[in-house]
Scaffold this motif. Structure first.
Motif, PDB file in Angstrom:
ATOM      1  N   ALA A  20       0.825  -1.211   0.000  1.00 33.24           N
ATOM      2  CA  ALA A  20       0.000   0.000   0.000  1.00 33.24           C
ATOM      3  C   ALA A  20       0.856   1.257   0.000  1.00 33.24           C
ATOM      4  CB  ALA A  20      -0.927  -0.010   1.215  1.00 33.24           C
ATOM      5  N   LEU A  21       1.951   1.241   0.750  1.00 30.26           N
ATOM      6  CA  LEU A  21       2.810   2.426   0.835  1.00 30.26           C
ATOM      7  C   LEU A  21       3.449   2.761  -0.506  1.00 30.26           C
ATOM      8  CD1 LEU A  21       4.659   2.002   4.264  1.00 30.26           C
ATOM      9  CD2 LEU A  21       2.933   3.709   3.659  1.00 30.26           C
ATOM     10  N   ILE A  22       4.001   1.762  -1.190  1.00 31.94           N
ATOM     11  CA  ILE A  22       4.678   2.044  -2.457  1.00 31.94           C
ATOM     12  C   ILE A  22       3.664   2.444  -3.521  1.00 31.94           C
ATOM     13  CG2 ILE A  22       4.655  -0.285  -3.437  1.00 31.94           C
ATOM     14  CD1 ILE A  22       7.671   2.067  -3.443  1.00 31.94           C
ATOM     15  N   ALA A  23       2.478   1.838  -3.495  1.00 33.31           N
ATOM     16  CA  ALA A  23       1.431   2.221  -4.456  1.00 33.31           C
ATOM     17  C   ALA A  23       0.997   3.662  -4.211  1.00 33.31           C
ATOM     18  CB  ALA A  23       0.239   1.279  -4.338  1.00 33.31           C
ATOM     19  N   TYR A  24       0.872   4.052  -2.952  1.00 33.86           N
ATOM     20  CA  TYR A  24       0.475   5.420  -2.620  1.00 33.86           C
ATOM     21  C   TYR A  24       1.571   6.410  -3.014  1.00 33.86           C
ATOM     22  CZ  TYR A  24      -1.288   9.351   0.152  1.00 33.86           C
ATOM     23  OH  TYR A  24      -1.760  10.578   0.556  1.00 33.86           O
ATOM     24  N   GLU A  25       2.823   6.022  -2.822  1.00 30.57           N
ATOM     25  CA  GLU A  25       3.940   6.896  -3.212  1.00 30.57           C
ATOM     26  C   GLU A  25       3.919   7.167  -4.712  1.00 30.57           C
ATOM     27  OE1 GLU A  25       8.815   6.733  -3.497  1.00 30.57           O
ATOM     28  OE2 GLU A  25       7.754   5.302  -2.224  1.00 30.57           O
ATOM     29  N   ILE A  26       3.750   6.115  -5.520  1.00 26.63           N
ATOM     30  CA  ILE A  26       3.701   6.287  -6.974  1.00 26.63           C
ATOM     31  C   ILE A  26       2.516   7.154  -7.371  1.00 26.63           C
ATOM     32  CG2 ILE A  26       3.372   5.059  -9.155  1.00 26.63           C
ATOM     33  CD1 ILE A  26       4.887   2.686  -7.886  1.00 26.63           C
ATOM     34  N   LEU A  27       1.375   6.921  -6.726  1.00 30.25           N
ATOM     35  CA  LEU A  27       0.183   7.705  -7.037  1.00 30.25           C
ATOM     36  C   LEU A  27       0.384   9.175  -6.687  1.00 30.25           C
ATOM     37  CD1 LEU A  27      -2.773   7.752  -7.980  1.00 30.25           C
ATOM     38  CD2 LEU A  27      -3.440   7.302  -5.610  1.00 30.25           C
ATOM     39  N   LEU A  49       8.516  11.449   2.439  1.00 30.31           N
ATOM     40  CA  LEU A  49       9.104  10.141   2.669  1.00 30.31           C
ATOM     41  C   LEU A  49      10.030  10.110   3.884  1.00 30.31           C
ATOM     42  CD1 LEU A  49       9.788   8.942  -0.974  1.00 30.31           C
ATOM     43  CD2 LEU A  49       8.082   8.094   0.616  1.00 30.31           C
ATOM     44  N   LEU A  50      10.261  11.287   4.484  1.00 28.79           N
ATOM     45  CA  LEU A  50      10.985  11.302   5.749  1.00 28.79           C
ATOM     46  C   LEU A  50      10.242  10.509   6.812  1.00 28.79           C
ATOM     47  CD1 LEU A  50      12.232  14.981   5.977  1.00 28.79           C
ATOM     48  CD2 LEU A  50      13.653  12.947   5.952  1.00 28.79           C
ATOM     49  N   GLY A  51       8.964  10.245   6.572  1.00 24.81           N
ATOM     50  CA  GLY A  51       8.203   9.419   7.508  1.00 24.81           C
ATOM     51  C   GLY A  51       8.846   8.076   7.763  1.00 24.81           C
ATOM     52  N   SER A  84      -5.540   8.714   7.277  1.00 27.83           N
ATOM     53  CA  SER A  84      -4.603   9.781   6.894  1.00 27.83           C
ATOM     54  C   SER A  84      -4.525   9.944   5.384  1.00 27.83           C
ATOM     55  CB  SER A  84      -3.215   9.502   7.478  1.00 27.83           C
ATOM     56  OG  SER A  84      -2.694   8.275   6.988  1.00 27.83           O
ATOM     57  N   ILE A  85      -4.609   8.848   4.626  1.00 23.73           N
ATOM     58  CA  ILE A  85      -4.586   8.932   3.163  1.00 23.73           C
ATOM     59  C   ILE A  85      -5.808   9.692   2.652  1.00 23.73           C
ATOM     60  CG2 ILE A  85      -4.834   7.573   1.047  1.00 23.73           C
ATOM     61  CD1 ILE A  85      -3.005   5.465   2.359  1.00 23.73           C
ATOM     62  N   TRP A  86      -6.973   9.342   3.183  1.00 24.46           N
ATOM     63  CA  TRP A  86      -8.196  10.040   2.768  1.00 24.46           C
ATOM     64  C   TRP A  86      -8.181  11.488   3.247  1.00 24.46           C
ATOM     65  CZ3 TRP A  86     -13.372   7.515   1.591  1.00 24.46           C
ATOM     66  CH2 TRP A  86     -13.178   6.279   0.967  1.00 24.46           C
ATOM     67  N   GLY A  87      -7.684  11.698   4.447  1.00 25.36           N
ATOM     68  CA  GLY A  87      -7.616  13.060   4.960  1.00 25.36           C
ATOM     69  C   GLY A  87      -6.738  13.955   4.108  1.00 25.36           C
ATOM     70  N   ASN A  88      -5.663  13.389   3.543  1.00 22.95           N
ATOM     71  CA  ASN A  88      -4.758  14.187   2.711  1.00 22.95           C
ATOM     72  C   ASN A  88      -5.433  14.694   1.441  1.00 22.95           C
ATOM     73  OD1 ASN A  88      -2.520  14.132   4.370  1.00 22.95           O
ATOM     74  ND2 ASN A  88      -1.711  12.246   3.484  1.00 22.95           N
ATOM     75  N   PHE A 123       3.042   7.528   5.592  1.00 16.35           N
ATOM     76  CA  PHE A 123       4.335   6.841   5.458  1.00 16.35           C
ATOM     77  C   PHE A 123       4.928   6.542   6.830  1.00 16.35           C
ATOM     78  CE2 PHE A 123       3.912   9.209   1.454  1.00 16.35           C
ATOM     79  CZ  PHE A 123       4.076   8.176   0.553  1.00 16.35           C
ATOM     80  N   PHE A 124       4.771   7.466   7.749  1.00 16.15           N
ATOM     81  CA  PHE A 124       5.262   7.268   9.112  1.00 16.15           C
ATOM     82  C   PHE A 124       4.547   6.086   9.764  1.00 16.15           C
ATOM     83  CE2 PHE A 124       4.453   8.065  13.624  1.00 16.15           C
ATOM     84  CZ  PHE A 124       5.755   8.087  14.118  1.00 16.15           C
TER      85      PHE A 124
END
Length: 801
Positions: A20-27, A49-51, A84-88, A123-124
């Motif tokens: 999920a993290l890498i997919a979200y990063e690419i998106l 990505l400092l997270g 947090s993803i939806w909140g962003n 990410f954190f």
């Protein structure tokens, strides 16, 4: 203590969260490329990505509490990630940040900081799951690291869902469902399982209510945002695909033909604007009406020199160049367009409007990368035309300055010239800035491809008020052809830049620049004064190569020095901000990284000196892994020449094979002290062989279909990536026992330096090429192997109390 979870359940959580993290990063890269521009997307996501690194500090400081509530943390973390993803999505709209005012108004830095911190949170949270699992199951580090890397590799595949026209919000729904599935593995009770099931089921209707159909926010300064302010403007079509958001705008006020003469006596036909990620990518012309305006364009010059040529158009876009070729009686038209969504729109909804210019019975259409087609085809053409597709605003702002472009390298132009018939012409158009940059660079690249002796008689360059068109002939231009060029320019108020035998007094007459830049560049480069010219010119205009494929990079520190002097901000339009912002991101990352790494050292007590080897070892591994991955990503992309499949196959293969390598390393009975040195020797040997075999591999693979190339490239990655998965878990295994509290700290160091490695690798590649990045990576691996070996010589432990 609630840390008693089976290793298999922990692996499931780590696998799903990592995916999920890498997919979200690419998106995020795609989302911010649409909302802002590519280089701002890079800056924001790099800080976010400092997270990963911050999670190591957090676990180090609160490790006792976290270990006691291990199951609860792994259960709650996926829920918090999704929230947090939806909140962003909504915070991104609320946080005020205008990237174009970043330099003039320092308060914009607060908006950037707020945006980056908001994106940092998922990410954190996800990295806490992985880092805490490594800290709790110290005897199963290799298996957990395998799950982490394998999950990340699989997570790179959702980008392929864009082939089915799934938009960003649909992909976020899929990422959310994947993340929530992780909670079933660690629920531990019927109540928690029911809660997980309710959350999973409720996600779909929540998506339909909150996200479905919502447009992606976009900066008001992007081309599309500006065009939408025109009277009567409306969006007719919008499709999200693998290369981004394709938009068609209908507006009676929209006109796009940048190389048209200001002296053209004919009216333009109706046009619809074509945009990619909000940046202008051309226009779709109505097929009916008078097409004689086509004869008043700089790109029409080759048709005055060739009789009914067979034409290859690289970058079909909205079809303007196809229409131009048809108007001038081309006997055969081949079109290479790598954006499938553009082709689908032109062959579907806009087929009748455009006169079916993408119809297969009238033109041969190839859906692939332009360089890849040139390498693969054996056909010869009378004219090869490389279209101008990016917007003037994007080009001037340096948006593409960090993008690798293998179409405008010295090797690519040599290949293109080899696909011409005797007497055939290669035509390339670029934007003109004052002073010129990439238009001078393409001239230098053509001269480098031909060699100064052959280039002197085989190059013609003309310009309008906005664009320059370079013609490179396979053979010298004849006196009759030169007279045709002069006549063509004279009647259309175009400026001559260079032709064999030109005098300076014939240049820079109509559309005047401060100096006759093109004449000076051509004459000095052809006279063998290239090195002196490159040093003296205010921008970096050395030819791009396959090893340094950053064609749009023209930054020199001299321009930045002008910005730093009083009234120097007038130099801002001259700066390639993509390059500057990588340095900005690197500076911010280094400062925050050092703070977050040094804090736990002080809190832990003891001598910082004793922990220095841990920092060197895991930091070197983070940098080295990213260096090698990025370098060989570029090499294997040149074997595939498909920007979407290349990234998915190469990144996914690297991560999955590295995970398998970690699993194998944990099971073989090799002496522990030899494990890392042997892996490093293996990595070095394979990397050097691949560098030396690059030309041979290219020649073999180009003739194969894409599917076969993808399989072979994935298999070729295995010998390199398998040993790359061994050093990190081997190092963590050395930290068990009295140094076990350092495991999350080491995880954080590796995460920090991996993030920094992406920026550093690009900067090194710009300066010295990707081969230098590979050599730097091997040096870092050797350094890490030396530190690892030193631990055993000093009695096994990195620190002694």
């Amino acid at each position: 203590m609630d840390s008693h979870l089976s290793i298999r359940r922990v692996q499931v959580v780590v696998f799903l969260v990592s995916a999920a993290l890498i997919a979200y990063e690419i998106l995020l890269f795609k989302l911010f490329a649409i909302r802002y521009w590519h280089h701002f997307a890079y800056l924001i996501v790099s800080i976010a990505l400092l997270g990963f690194g911050a999670s190591g500090t957090f676990i180090f400081l609160f490790r006792r509490w976290l270990k006691r509530h291990f199951r609860a943390v792994l259960y709650l973390a996926p829920f918090l990630m999704v929230i947090s993803i939806w909140g962003n999505i909504f915070l991104g709209r609320l946080i005020a940040f205008n990237p174009l005012m970043f330099i003039w108004q320092p308060r914009e830095a607060l908006g950037l900081l707020a945006l980056s911190l908001a994106i940092l949170i998922p990410f954190f949270i996800g990295a806490v799951c992985v880092g805490l699992s490594l800290s709790v199951h110290t005897g199963e580090i290799h298996r957990i690291y395998f799950a982490n890397l394998a999950g990340s590799g699989v997570g790179s595949l959702p980008v392929l869902l864009t082939f089915f026209h799934l938009g960003p919000h649909e992909i976020i729904l899929i990422i959310s469902l994947i993340t929530l599935c992780a909670t079933f593995a660690v629920g531990g009770s019927r109540g928690r399982t029911i809660i997980s099931a309710i959350a999973l089921i409720a996600t779909v209707p929540l998506y339909l209510i909150l996200l479905h159909g919502r447009p992606v926010g976009m900066s008001e300064f992007k081309d599309l945002s500006i065009a939408r302010t025109q009277m009567g403007a409306r969006i007719e079509a919008e499709v999200f695909g693998p290369l981004g958001l394709v938009t068609v705008l209908d507006s009676p006020a929209y006109h796009y033909l940048p190389d048209l003469s200001l002296n053209c006596p004919f009216d333009l036909p109706g046009q619809k604007g074509l945009f990619l990620n909000g940046d202008a990518a051309g226009a779709i012309n109505v097929a009916s009406g008078d097409m004689r305006f086509m004869e008043w364009r700089t790109t029409s010059l080759p048709y005055r020199l060739l009789d009914r040529p067979s034409v290859l158009i690289i970058g079909g876009g909205g079809g303007t160049e196809i229409l131009n070729a048809r108007h001038h009686g081309a006997k055969e038209i081949s079109v290479v367009e790598m954006n499938r969504e553009v082709i689908h729109l032109m062959q579907g909804r806009y087929r009748a409007f455009s006169g079916d210019i993408y119809g297969p019975e009238r033109s041969r259409i190839f859906t692939e990368d332009g360089r890849g087609y040139l390498e693969r085809t054996q056909q010869r053409f009378d004219l090869i035309q490389m279209s101008l597709l990016e917007s003037m605003e994007s080009s001037s702002a340096g948006v593409f300055s960090l993008n690798e472009n293998y179409l405008f390298t010295t090797e690519a132009l040599r290949t293109a010239l080899g696909r011409l018939t005797p007497g055939g012409i290669l035509s390339i158009s670029r934007w003109i800035k004052n002073p010129p940059r990439d238009s001078i660079k393409i001239l230098a690249t053509a001269i480098s491809a031909l060699g100064p002796r052959d280039a002197a008689g085989s190059i013609v360059m003309i310009r309008s008020w906005q664009t320059a068109t370079l013609l490179v002939k396979r053979g010298p231009f004849t006196p009759g052809e030169i007279e045709t060029v002069k006549e063509f320019c004279r009647g259309r108020l175009f400026d001559l830049c260079y032709y064999p035998g030109i005098r300076e007094g014939e240049t820079n007459i109509v559309n005047r620049l401060d100096e006759s830049y093109f004449f000076t560049a051509a004459t000095r480069l052809l006279a063998g004064e290239g090195e002196h010219f490159y040093e003296e010119y205010p921008f970096y205009v050395r030819p791009a190569t396959d090893d340094r494929p950053f064609f749009a990079h023209t930054f020199k520190t001299a321009v930045l020095k002008k910005y730093l002097i009083p009234y120097g901000r007038v130099s801002i339009p001259l700066i390639d901000w993509g390059y500057i912002l990588v340095w900005t991101a690197l500076g911010i990352l280094v400062l925050l990284s050092l703070l977050l790494i040094l804090v736990p050292i002080g809190i832990a007590g003891g001598a910082a000196r004793g922990r220095f080897p841990v920092f060197i070892y895991f930091g070197s591994l983070g940098l080295a892994y990213m260096f090698l991955e990025m370098s060989f990503l570029q090499q294997f992309i040149r074997y595939l020449y498909d920007p979407v499949f290349s990234a998915a196959v190469v990144i996914g293969s690297f991560l999955i094979y590295s995970g398998i390598g970690s699993l194998i390393a944990g099971r073989i009975g090799m002496d522990a002290r030899r494990q890392v040195p042997v892996a490093v020797l293996w990595i070095a040997a394979v990397a050097i062989v691949y560098l030396l075999a690059d030309p041979l591999l290219q020649g073999i693979l180009f003739s194969l279909p894409l599917g076969a190339r993808m399989v072979i490239c994935s298999l070729l990655i295995a010998p390199l990536a398998l040993p790359m998965g061994a050093p990190f878990p081997a190092g963590l295994s050395r930290l068990t026992g009295e140094d076990e509290p350092l495991i999350p700290w080491a995880w954080g160091i590796n995460g920090f330096l991996s993030v920094i490695g992406a920026s550093v690798a690009v900067l090194v590649a710009i300066g010295w090429g990707f081969r230098s990045v590979v050599l730097a990576a091997l040096a870092l691996y050797i350094l890490a192997a030396g530190v690892y070996w030193g631990w055993f010589r000093r009695g096994f432990a990195p620190t002694r109390r």
